[in-house]
Enzyme design. Structure first.
Site, PDB file in Angstrom:
ATOM      1  N   GLU A  43       0.839  -1.208   0.000  1.00 46.67           N
ATOM      2  CA  GLU A  43       0.000   0.000   0.000  1.00 46.67           C
ATOM      3  C   GLU A  43       0.868   1.250   0.000  1.00 46.67           C
ATOM      4  OE1 GLU A  43      -3.056  -0.565  -1.209  1.00 46.67           O
ATOM      5  OE2 GLU A  43      -3.337  -1.949   0.463  1.00 46.67           O
ATOM      6  N   HIS A  44       0.550   2.202  -0.871  1.00 51.65           N
ATOM      7  CA  HIS A  44       1.308   3.448  -1.028  1.00 51.65           C
ATOM      8  C   HIS A  44       2.750   3.162  -1.431  1.00 51.65           C
ATOM      9  CE1 HIS A  44      -1.653   6.528   0.352  1.00 51.65           C
ATOM     10  NE2 HIS A  44      -2.207   5.452   0.858  1.00 51.65           N
ATOM     11  N   THR A  45       2.951   2.054  -2.094  1.00 54.14           N
ATOM     12  CA  THR A  45       4.288   1.726  -2.597  1.00 54.14           C
ATOM     13  C   THR A  45       4.412   2.060  -4.078  1.00 54.14           C
ATOM     14  OG1 THR A  45       3.495  -0.521  -2.899  1.00 54.14           O
ATOM     15  CG2 THR A  45       4.809  -0.099  -0.928  1.00 54.14           C
ATOM     16  N   ASP A  46       3.296   2.170  -4.780  1.00 56.33           N
ATOM     17  CA  ASP A  46       3.385   2.344  -6.250  1.00 56.33           C
ATOM     18  C   ASP A  46       4.114   3.630  -6.627  1.00 56.33           C
ATOM     19  OD1 ASP A  46       1.161   3.879  -5.476  1.00 56.33           O
ATOM     20  OD2 ASP A  46      -0.172   3.100  -7.038  1.00 56.33           O
ATOM     21  N   SER A  77     -24.237   7.014 -17.280  1.00 54.36           N
ATOM     22  CA  SER A  77     -23.993   5.880 -16.383  1.00 54.36           C
ATOM     23  C   SER A  77     -25.287   5.483 -15.707  1.00 54.36           C
ATOM     24  CB  SER A  77     -22.969   6.278 -15.319  1.00 54.36           C
ATOM     25  OG  SER A  77     -22.994   5.342 -14.247  1.00 54.36           O
ATOM     26  N   SER A 135     -13.042   3.470 -10.217  1.00 49.25           N
ATOM     27  CA  SER A 135     -12.600   4.503 -11.162  1.00 49.25           C
ATOM     28  C   SER A 135     -11.785   3.886 -12.306  1.00 49.25           C
ATOM     29  CB  SER A 135     -11.812   5.603 -10.456  1.00 49.25           C
ATOM     30  OG  SER A 135     -10.680   5.091  -9.800  1.00 49.25           O
ATOM     31  N   GLU A 167      -7.319  10.002 -15.103  1.00 49.89           N
ATOM     32  CA  GLU A 167      -7.625  10.123 -13.674  1.00 49.89           C
ATOM     33  C   GLU A 167      -6.832  11.270 -13.042  1.00 49.89           C
ATOM     34  OE1 GLU A 167      -8.561   6.530 -11.852  1.00 49.89           O
ATOM     35  OE2 GLU A 167      -8.381   7.282  -9.807  1.00 49.89           O
ATOM     36  N   ASP A 179      -4.055   0.426 -10.167  1.00 50.87           N
ATOM     37  CA  ASP A 179      -5.433   0.025 -10.454  1.00 50.87           C
ATOM     38  C   ASP A 179      -5.650  -0.242 -11.938  1.00 50.87           C
ATOM     39  OD1 ASP A 179      -5.474   0.828  -7.848  1.00 50.87           O
ATOM     40  OD2 ASP A 179      -6.746   2.588  -8.176  1.00 50.87           O
ATOM     41  N   TYR A 231      -3.687  11.869   0.648  1.00 54.24           N
ATOM     42  CA  TYR A 231      -2.832  11.162  -0.314  1.00 54.24           C
ATOM     43  C   TYR A 231      -1.652  12.038  -0.720  1.00 54.24           C
ATOM     44  CZ  TYR A 231      -1.635   8.764  -4.728  1.00 54.24           C
ATOM     45  OH  TYR A 231      -0.996   8.127  -5.745  1.00 54.24           O
TER      46      TYR A 231
END
Ligand code: ADP
Ligand code: MG
Length: 386
Positions: A43-46, A77, A135, A167, A179, A231
């Protein structure tokens, strides 16, 4: 069991095609499907050039598209009430949910693809804003359908890049790219190990059924609002840590070197990233060895690291994790960007009912909104629906 259903692709597609014909007066030319995802660990490594290990969900977004010959773009949608329409050239100006759908067409054109105007309608089963990447599922489904409608050969890497740009630049929500990558590249029955240092990926076996295990996702239904500051602040702290250590990214720092950082907050942020990358490696090795106890133990450590060092958990996520383990999960952790969203528990099938009930009871006792559960059965990548 009160699980959120992934839906049957055939009936979802038929329903979408009917709604499309009603909205636009013509049948769709193509329908594409793209999955949401849950991150096993990393997590939060990308954005730190690290490792992640996401799994594609059976829950997906479906996009129906028909080309138009007048350069007009219309997007709607079944999950959102406000459709958007404008010229293709104005697609970068779309706002709200439509920014994701129109934005990806803008980004594909920026990249040189000749796209016609088109009518687009989407519908899916990925819970929105639950940290399960609705998303990216939206972006990837629209991109795959649009490429087919334009009769261009699908270049998956190119689609990933266009979705990230949509995005980040049109929807205004910075994303590291995990993602979109997993939605475009995942294989059924596997997790996808993605290395953001050299941008390679490879499948890792995830034989849950053989082991009598399930991956339980619990959506706390607390909004995580990644567009807000949390973030960006974490990202800035990670960049500050890398700069202070004189490395291009925290991928190139070690456990020992981050402990030398002066600033307490920056040191804890960096420690999370460095240890989390190690845990991804350890989980991959454990999965390859079939050592599920070790996988569960790394989940537990990952959660503590995010709660205490990275400070992105919240009371609801902590409650899911504590309760699931008490009720028989091998391990549990928050997953996704944090500040709400979902938790992931590795649960023996025989304990699945008990874990779900225990979490529901604990939420009711704490006065929290009832959570939603779904099963993450490792599924395949985005593609056209026949
Ligand atoms: P997550 O990706 O974890 O679900 P995000 O905040 O990144 O959360 O993205 C959620 C947003 O994506 C929604 O608020 C909405 O704007 C958009 N979105 C996703 N799926 C759909 C859909 N099927 N229809 C319309 N908008 C969608
Ligand atoms: Mg998202």
């Amino acid at each position: 069991m009160p699980f959120v259903a992934s839906g049957d692709p055939t009936s979802l597609t038929a329903h979408l095609a009917d709604a499309f014909a009603e909205a636009y007066g013509v049948p769709p030319a193509v329908v594409a499907r793209a999955p949401g995802r849950v991150n096993l660990i990393g997590e939060h490594t990308d954005y730190n050039a690290g490792l992640v290990l996401p799994v594609a969900l059976p829950h997906a977004t479906y996009a129906a598209v028909a080309p138009r010959d007048d350069g007009l773009l219309r997007v709607g949608s079944l999950e959102e009430s406000d459709p958007w329409e404008g010229s293709l050239d104005a697609a970068a100006g779309a706002a709200g949910w439509a920014a994701y759908a129109a934005g990806v067409l803008w980004a594909l054109r920026e990249d040189g693809l000749a796209l016609p105007g088109m009518d687009v309608l989407v519908h899916g089963t990925v819970p929105l804003g639950a940290g399960l990447s609705s998303s990216a599922a939206l972006e990837c489904s629209v991109a795959v359908a649009a490429c087919a409608a334009a009769r261009v050969v699908l270049d998956r890497e190119r689609v990933v890049d266009a979705c990230i740009r949509a995005e980040t630049e049109v929807a205004g929500a910075p994303t590291g790219g995990m993602d979109q990558t997993v939605s475009m590249l995942a294989g059924p029955g596997t997790a996808l190990l993605i290395d953001f240092d050299d941008h390679t990926s490879r499948p890792v076996p995830l034989a849950l059924d053989d082991a009598g295990l399930a991956l339980l996702v619990t959506d706390t239904r607390v909004s995580h609002a990644l567009v807000d500051g949390g973030y960006g602040e974490r990202r800035a702290d990670c960049e500050a840590a890398a700069a202070a250590l004189g490395v291009p990214s925290l991928r190139h720092a070690s456990r020992a070197t981050v402990e030398a950082l002066d600033d307490d907050r920056v040191r804890r942020r960096a420690r999370h990233v460095v240890t989390e990358v190690e845990r991804v490696r350890e989980v991959v090795a454990a999965l390859e060895a079939g050592d599920w106890t070790a996988v569960g133990a790394r989940f537990a450590e990952s959660h503590v690291s995010m709660r205490d060092d990275f400070e992105i958990s919240c009371p609801e996520l902590d409650l899911v994790v504590g309760t699931a383990v008490e009720a028989g999960a091998l391990g549990a952790r928050m997953t996704g960007g944090g500040f709400g969203g979902s938790a992931l528990s590795l649960v023996p099938l025989a304990r699945l009912d008990a874990v779900v009930r225990a979490v529901d009871t604990a939420f009711a006792a704490a006065g929290f909104r009832a959570p939603q559960h779904l099963r993450a059965e490792p599924s395949g990548r985005a593609d056209l629906v026949d």
